[in-house]
Design an enzyme around this catalytic site. Structure first.
Site, PDB file in Angstrom:
ATOM      1  N   GLY A 240       0.764  -1.246   0.000  1.00 46.17           N
ATOM      2  CA  GLY A 240       0.000   0.000   0.000  1.00 46.17           C
ATOM      3  C   GLY A 240       0.786   1.282   0.000  1.00 46.17           C
ATOM      4  O   GLY A 240       0.221   2.352  -0.275  1.00 46.17           O
ATOM      5  N   GLY A 277       4.080  -3.641  -3.583  1.00 50.25           N
ATOM      6  CA  GLY A 277       4.038  -3.763  -5.036  1.00 50.25           C
ATOM      7  C   GLY A 277       4.519  -2.468  -5.675  1.00 50.25           C
ATOM      8  O   GLY A 277       5.657  -2.353  -6.133  1.00 50.25           O
ATOM      9  N   TYR A 318      -8.510   5.638 -13.069  1.00 51.46           N
ATOM     10  CA  TYR A 318      -8.483   6.324 -11.766  1.00 51.46           C
ATOM     11  C   TYR A 318      -8.257   7.831 -11.894  1.00 51.46           C
ATOM     12  O   TYR A 318      -8.006   8.490 -10.886  1.00 51.46           O
ATOM     13  CB  TYR A 318      -7.334   5.796 -10.888  1.00 51.46           C
ATOM     14  CG  TYR A 318      -7.161   4.315 -10.803  1.00 51.46           C
ATOM     15  CD1 TYR A 318      -8.222   3.478 -10.465  1.00 51.46           C
ATOM     16  CD2 TYR A 318      -5.915   3.743 -11.019  1.00 51.46           C
ATOM     17  CE1 TYR A 318      -8.029   2.111 -10.359  1.00 51.46           C
ATOM     18  CE2 TYR A 318      -5.715   2.382 -10.908  1.00 51.46           C
ATOM     19  CZ  TYR A 318      -6.787   1.565 -10.581  1.00 51.46           C
ATOM     20  OH  TYR A 318      -6.582   0.225 -10.476  1.00 51.46           O
ATOM     21  N   CYS A 343     -10.846   5.257 -29.508  1.00 49.09           N
ATOM     22  CA  CYS A 343     -12.111   5.966 -29.680  1.00 49.09           C
ATOM     23  C   CYS A 343     -12.924   5.982 -28.396  1.00 49.09           C
ATOM     24  O   CYS A 343     -13.969   5.316 -28.294  1.00 49.09           O
ATOM     25  CB  CYS A 343     -12.880   5.344 -30.832  1.00 49.09           C
ATOM     26  SG  CYS A 343     -11.968   5.590 -32.350  1.00 49.09           S
TER      27      CYS A 343
HETATM   28  C1  LIG Z   1      -2.492  -5.158  -4.549  1.00 44.09           C
HETATM   29  C2  LIG Z   1      -2.116  -5.807  -3.284  1.00 44.09           C
HETATM   30  C3  LIG Z   1      -0.887  -5.515  -2.672  1.00 44.09           C
HETATM   31  C4  LIG Z   1       0.088  -4.500  -3.222  1.00 44.09           C
HETATM   32  O1  LIG Z   1      -0.336  -3.190  -3.094  1.00 44.09           O
HETATM   33  P1  LIG Z   1       0.657  -1.991  -3.432  1.00 44.09           P
HETATM   34  O2  LIG Z   1      -0.147  -0.787  -3.201  1.00 44.09           O
HETATM   35  O3  LIG Z   1       1.058  -2.137  -4.849  1.00 44.09           O
HETATM   36  O4  LIG Z   1       1.818  -2.091  -2.506  1.00 44.09           O
HETATM   37  C5  LIG Z   1      -0.563  -6.197  -1.517  1.00 44.09           C
HETATM   38  N1  LIG Z   1      -1.409  -7.110  -0.976  1.00 44.09           N
HETATM   39  C6  LIG Z   1      -2.587  -7.401  -1.523  1.00 44.09           C
HETATM   40  C7  LIG Z   1      -3.464  -8.414  -0.883  1.00 44.09           C
HETATM   41  C8  LIG Z   1      -2.990  -6.754  -2.695  1.00 44.09           C
HETATM   42  O5  LIG Z   1      -4.176  -7.054  -3.233  1.00 44.09           O
END
Ligand SMILES: *Cc1c(COP(=O)(O)O)cnc(C)c1O
Length: 419
Positions: A240, A277, A318, A343
Site C-alpha cells: 500500500g 508492489g 483512476y 475511440c
Molecule cells: C495489490 C495488493 C498488494 C500491493 O499493493 P501496493 O499498493 O502495490 O503495494 C498487496 N497485498 C494485496 C493483498 C494486494 O491485493
C-alpha cells in the site's frame, strides 16, 4: 531515485539512450530499469531491518513480468499472488514455494488445490467459507495449509475509492468484529494451520496514519485471539505504500514506514510479513511512446501519442497522473492535452498539462509506469499487447514480445454454421 535521466539532452534508461530502444523494439514500449528495481527492493528491506526476520513478498499483480520477478527473487523477495496464473509465474521466475503467499477474495477450488500441490507458504483466507473449502481439499490431499485470516479493519485509507480495500463495505477480508469467532472456528479444522492475521487496506497511500490505525487494530485482535487460546505466530501487514507520481511530490519514505511498523508491533512477538508492489516497481518503469501528430484544438493542441488507455489504463481508470516528458526536450514548454488514439474520450492521459513542446515523430515517456502498467494492458480497439524491455547498465533485452493484433485474432473462430 530512479535511473531514467537526461544525458546531453537525451533521456536514458540507465546507460541506454531511449531512442535506441524505440528504433529497435518500436513504440509504445515499457522500459524497466534493473538498477532501480534492485535499489527499491533494498531500500524497502533496509527500512525493515529493525524487525526480526521480516518476510517480504512482492505483490505480483503490480508487475508480473517474469524478468522483473526474477530480479526480485534474486533479491530474496517472495511473492504475493492473487491467482493461479500469478502463482505459476512466481514459480517460473524462481521464487520458492514457501516464500509465496496466496491472497484474493475469490480463489477457486482449482487455485486452492494448485497452491497446496505447489506447497506454498501461506494462504490468506478471506472468508470463513473459503477456509472450510481449503480445509476439505487439504484433508483429501493429506496436507495442512498454513493460513492467515484476512481481516477488514474498517479504516479509510484516504486513497482513490477504486484502490481502497479496508473499509467495511469493501469486499475484502472478514469484519474485524467477527474475526475472533471465525479464526477460532477455522483453527479447529484438520487440514488448516491457522497461524496469523493479514490485512491490506489499499494502495497508493499518501499517509501512514490509516496504516497505523489498522495495525493497531490487528495488534488488539492478536492479543484477544491469544487470550482466547488461539496461536498466532504471523502477521501480514500487506502493501500500500504510495509513490510520487509528480516530480517533487512528498510521500512517506520506506524508512518512516519501517519505523512506524517497529513502534506499533514491538510487543506482538510474531513474524511480520509484507506485500509491497507499487513502491518497488512504480518508479522503476516508464512507458515510451511516439507522437503520431499534434492536432490543433480549440484552446490547446492535442498531442496524439501512439500509446493509449489499453497500454496504460491508470489515467482512464483512476484519473491518475503520470509525468509526461520529451525524450529529447528542447527546453521549450507549452500547455497541451495528451491523448491516445482510442475511440473513447477516456483515452486521455492529461488535459491542460504544461509539458515539453512536441511535434510529430518525437519520443516521450510517461513516468512511474512500472507498476499497474503493462499488467493492466488490453487489446481494446484491436491494438496489440505492448512490448516490455528490461535495461541493465548498457544492456537491454525484450522481456515481453509485442503481441500483434493479428496474433490475437488468430485465437478467434467463425463457426461454419454461420454460413
Ligand atoms: C495489490 C495488493 C498488494 C500491493 O499493493 P501496493 O499498493 O502495490 O503495494 C498487496 N497485498 C494485496 C493483498 C494486494 O491485493
Amino acid at each position: 531515485m530512479d535511473h531514467f535521466q537526461l544525458r546531453d539532452g537525451v533521456l536514458y534508461a540507465e546507460d541506454v539512450p531511449m531512442p535506441v530502444i524505440a528504433e529497435d523494439v518500436g513504440t509504445p514500449v515499457y522500459i524497466y530499469s534493473r538498477a532501480t528495481l534492485v535499489r527499491h527492493a533494498r531500500v524497502f528491506r533496509d527500512a525493515l531491518s529493525g524487525l526480526k526476520h521480516p518476510h517480504i513478498a512482492f505483490a505480483v499483480k503490480a508487475n508480473p513480468n517474469l524478468a522483473v520477478l526474477r530480479v526480485l527473487a534474486n533479491e530474496g523477495y517472495g511473492a504475493d499472488v492473487v491467482s493461479g496464473g500469478e502463482l505459476t509465474r512466481a514459480l517460473a521466475a524462481g521464487m520458492k514455494p514457501e516464500d509465496i503467499v496466496f491472497s484474493g477474495v475469490g480463489k477457486t477450488h482449482a487455485e486452492l488445490q494448485q497452491g497446496l500441490e505447489e506447497g506454498i507458504g501461506q494462504f490468506n483466507i478471506e472468508s470463513e467459507e473459503e477456509g472450510y473449502e481449503l480445509a476439505a481439499i487439504a484433508r483429501r490431499m493429506g496436507k495442512r495449509a498454513a493460513c492467515a485470516l484476512r481481516v477488514n479493519p474498517d479504516v479509510d485509507a484516504r486513497t482513490h475509492e477504486k484502490i481502497s480495500t479496508g473499509k467495511r463495505e469493501n469486499k475484502f477480508g472478514v469484519p474485524l468484529d467477527k474475526a475472533q469467532e471465525i479464526y477460532t472456528a477455522l483453527a479447529g479444522e484438520d487440514g488448516l494451520d491457522m497461524r496469523g492475521i493479514a490485512i491490506h487496506i489499499g494502495s497508493q497511500l499518501a499517509d501512514l496514519e490509516p496504516l497505523e490505525t489498522a495495525f493497531g487494530k490487528v495488534g488488539e485482535l492478536i492479543a484477544a485471539l491469544r487470550a482466547g487460546g488461539c496461536t498466532v505466530t504471523h502477521a501480514d501487514l500487506g502493501g500500500g505504500l504510495g509513490v510520487p507520481y509528480k516530480a517533487g511530490e512528498e510521500l512517506p519514505q520506506p524508512a518512516e514506514y519501517g519505523a512506524m511498523v517497529e513502534r506499533v508491533t514491538k510487543d506482538w512477538d510474531v513474524t511480520l510479513m509484507f506485500e509491497p508492489g507499487r513502491v518497488i516497481a512504480g518508479n522503476a518503469g516508464v512507458l515510451l511512446t511516439r507522437v503520431i501528430r499534434v492536432k490543433r484544438g480549440i484552446e490547446r493542441p492535442f498531442v496524439v501519442v501512439d500509446a493509449a488507455m489499453n497500454d496504460l489504463a491508470r489515467p482512464a481508470m483512476y484519473g491518475a497522473w503520470h509525468d509526461f516528458e520529451a525524450v529529447e526536450p528542447t527546453g521549450e514548454k507549452t500547455i497541451s492535452h495528451i491523448v491516445g488514439p482510442i475511440c473513447e474520450t477516456g483515452d486521455t492521459f492529461a488535459m491542460d498539462r504544461e509539458c515539453d513542446v512536441l511535434t510529430a515523430d518525437d519520443l516521450a515517456v510517461f513516468r512511474t509506469a512500472g507498476a499497474y502498467g503493462a499488467t493492466m494492458a488490453s487489446s481494446y480497439n484491436s491494438r496489440g499487447f505492448v512490448a516490455e524491455v528490461l535495461v541493465d547498465g548498457d544492456k537491454y533485452a525484450v522481456v515481453a514480445d509485442r503481441i500483434a493484433a493479428g496474433a490475437i485474432m488468430d485465437a478467434e473462430r467463425v463457426p461454419d454454421w454461420l454460413d
